[in-house]
Design an enzyme around this catalytic site. Structure first.
Site, PDB file in Angstrom:
ATOM      1  N   GLN A  99     -11.881  -4.216  -5.168  1.00 62.04           N
ATOM      2  CA  GLN A  99     -11.356  -2.949  -5.668  1.00 62.04           C
ATOM      3  C   GLN A  99     -10.315  -3.255  -6.739  1.00 62.04           C
ATOM      4  O   GLN A  99      -9.303  -3.902  -6.473  1.00 62.04           O
ATOM      5  CB  GLN A  99     -10.732  -2.096  -4.570  1.00 62.04           C
ATOM      6  CG  GLN A  99     -10.377  -0.699  -5.084  1.00 62.04           C
ATOM      7  CD  GLN A  99      -9.548   0.130  -4.132  1.00 62.04           C
ATOM      8  OE1 GLN A  99      -8.373  -0.152  -3.938  1.00 62.04           O
ATOM      9  NE2 GLN A  99     -10.165   1.144  -3.537  1.00 62.04           N
ATOM     10  N   TYR A 182      -3.278   7.000  -8.638  1.00 60.98           N
ATOM     11  CA  TYR A 182      -3.032   5.806  -9.448  1.00 60.98           C
ATOM     12  C   TYR A 182      -3.552   6.043 -10.872  1.00 60.98           C
ATOM     13  O   TYR A 182      -3.850   7.180 -11.256  1.00 60.98           O
ATOM     14  CB  TYR A 182      -3.624   4.575  -8.763  1.00 60.98           C
ATOM     15  CG  TYR A 182      -2.962   4.304  -7.431  1.00 60.98           C
ATOM     16  CD1 TYR A 182      -1.601   4.004  -7.362  1.00 60.98           C
ATOM     17  CD2 TYR A 182      -3.668   4.402  -6.236  1.00 60.98           C
ATOM     18  CE1 TYR A 182      -0.960   3.790  -6.147  1.00 60.98           C
ATOM     19  CE2 TYR A 182      -3.039   4.204  -5.012  1.00 60.98           C
ATOM     20  CZ  TYR A 182      -1.685   3.892  -4.975  1.00 60.98           C
ATOM     21  OH  TYR A 182      -1.058   3.689  -3.774  1.00 60.98           O
ATOM     22  N   GLY A 327     -11.588   3.416   7.166  1.00 56.79           N
ATOM     23  CA  GLY A 327     -10.382   2.704   6.807  1.00 56.79           C
ATOM     24  C   GLY A 327      -9.585   2.266   8.014  1.00 56.79           C
ATOM     25  O   GLY A 327      -9.737   1.163   8.522  1.00 56.79           O
TER      26      GLY A 327
END
Length: 376
Positions: A99, A182, A327
């Site tokens: 990632q 982000y 996750g």
């Protein structure tokens, strides 16, 4: 409902995944001086039964993140460290994407890595995110007003360089971190991007940066490029009115899908990311899967955020998604796929204190590689 739909193979880009359960990127900040270690290798190898492991966010260049000890991928030592990990994951029968991550305006100039970089905190516009808490900096300061990026092509080149290094390091593909407020999300969001050039203003202009990054990544990895998006926003002080959100992400997803990505992962609305600032919730609550799934025709579709195995089984069986990413439960259950296959509960208790490290941490294995497997 077809039995064990989650456990069936699926083609993603140029590779076949052995199941449809992905391990989502999870920041664990255990990379001293940004370099991955044998302990990190052990962590990922423990979880190699996932259909696809997506690495923790890997910084494409030095940035002063809220997470000390986040790993990077800008030099040859990084490449060697990650190659050690991908080789081991492959030997264990797993597949792994990197990632790629640029945090943009949610870096801090006083963080050690930002000081080493010798560059300002960069963002689309000189607009500070509200909130933040840099616990590893004295006084635990919040976000600062960033410096507007003069030429976005320079950052796109950094993404491409990171992808070249990820290829050298043996990753099976790359996932662009376009979620959670982000840099990619900052360009997309009209509250963070007030540019008046070709990179801001209209939806098409705000989408340009992320789309050009994806094109650059595809020059390196071909069909093995993915993107993660969180249209509901909220986290890191992003979020637009509902209609603008729908219009912006509908355009971006449609154009990204034309690039024939390996997959697009859609992050659902969750209350945990619905940050409240000045009495106002920053998330734009809507059904992310229902709103955008129909636009994706050429790429596989994965869904993330509070997706249980039961919900994932239903969504895959009904053809609504091609797979799921999990996750938090992957932190605590290295044998998550085996537990699902054998009907075992996900009952390990999370070690909250050791989810991330801090300046006083010494034993980085605790809460990282010490979660027990079930008895089969």
């Amino acid at each position: 409902m077809a039995p064990n739909a989650l456990l069936t193979p699926v083609q993603v880009g140029s590779i076949e995944l052995k199941n449809r359960i992905g391990m989502s990127a999870l920041t664990r900040n255990r990379a001293p001086e940004t370099y991955p270690t044998d302990l990190i290798k052990e962590y990922y190898v423990q979880r190699a039964s996932a259909g696809l492991i997506v690495s923790e966010g890997i910084l494409i260049t030095r940035q002063g993140t809220e997470w000390p000890y986040a790993p990077g991928i800008w030099d040859d030592k990084h490449v060697a460290g990650w190659k050690n990990i991908t080789d081991a994951v492959h030997a264990a029968g797993g597949k792994m994407y990197a990632q790629l991550w640029h945090v943009g305006r949610v870096a801090h100039p006083d963080a050690p890595e930002q000081k080493l970089a010798g560059t300002p905190v960069y963002a689309p516009s000189a607009i500070s995110a509200r909130g933040g808490k840099f616990r590893h900096i004295p006084g635990t300061p919040g976000y600062v007003t960033p410096t507007a990026i003069d030429d976005p092509w320079k950052i796109i080149a950094q993404f491409k360089h990171a992808a070249i290094n990820a290829k050298k390091a043996g990753f099976d593909g790359v996932e662009l971190h376009g979620a959670n407020g982000y840099l990619i999300a900052q360009f997309l969001d009209s509250t963070a991007n007030k540019r008046t050039d070709e990179w801001g203003g209209s939806i098409e202009n705000r989408s340009r940066f992320g789309l050009e990054v994806l094109k650059a990544l595809k020059e390196v990895f071909g069909p093995d490029v993915a993107v993660k998006l969180s249209p509901a926003g909220g986290y890191n002080d992003v979020g637009m009115p509902l209609q603008e959100t729908l219009d912006t992400f509908s355009y971006f997803i449609t154009e990204a899908d034309k690039l024939n990505l390996s997959y697009i992962v859609l992050v659902r609305y969750t209350a945990g990311f619905d940050i409240e600032i000045d009495g106002v919730h920053r998330s734009t609550k809507h059904d992310v899967l229902e709103s955008y799934r129909h636009l994706i025709k050429n790429s596989k579709v994965f869904v993330n955020a509070e997706v249980t195995p039961e919900l994932g089984e239903k969504l895959v069986s009904e053809g609504k998604v091609d797979g799921i990413f999990i996750g938090f439960n992957y932190i605590t259950h290295p044998d998550l796929v085996e537990r699902i296959a054998h009907g075992k509960p996900l009952d390990n208790i999370p070690d909250i204190k050791h989810l991330q490290t801090n300046k006083d941490s010494g034993d980085w294995a605790t809460g990282f590689t010490d979660y027990p497997r079930a008895v089969y």
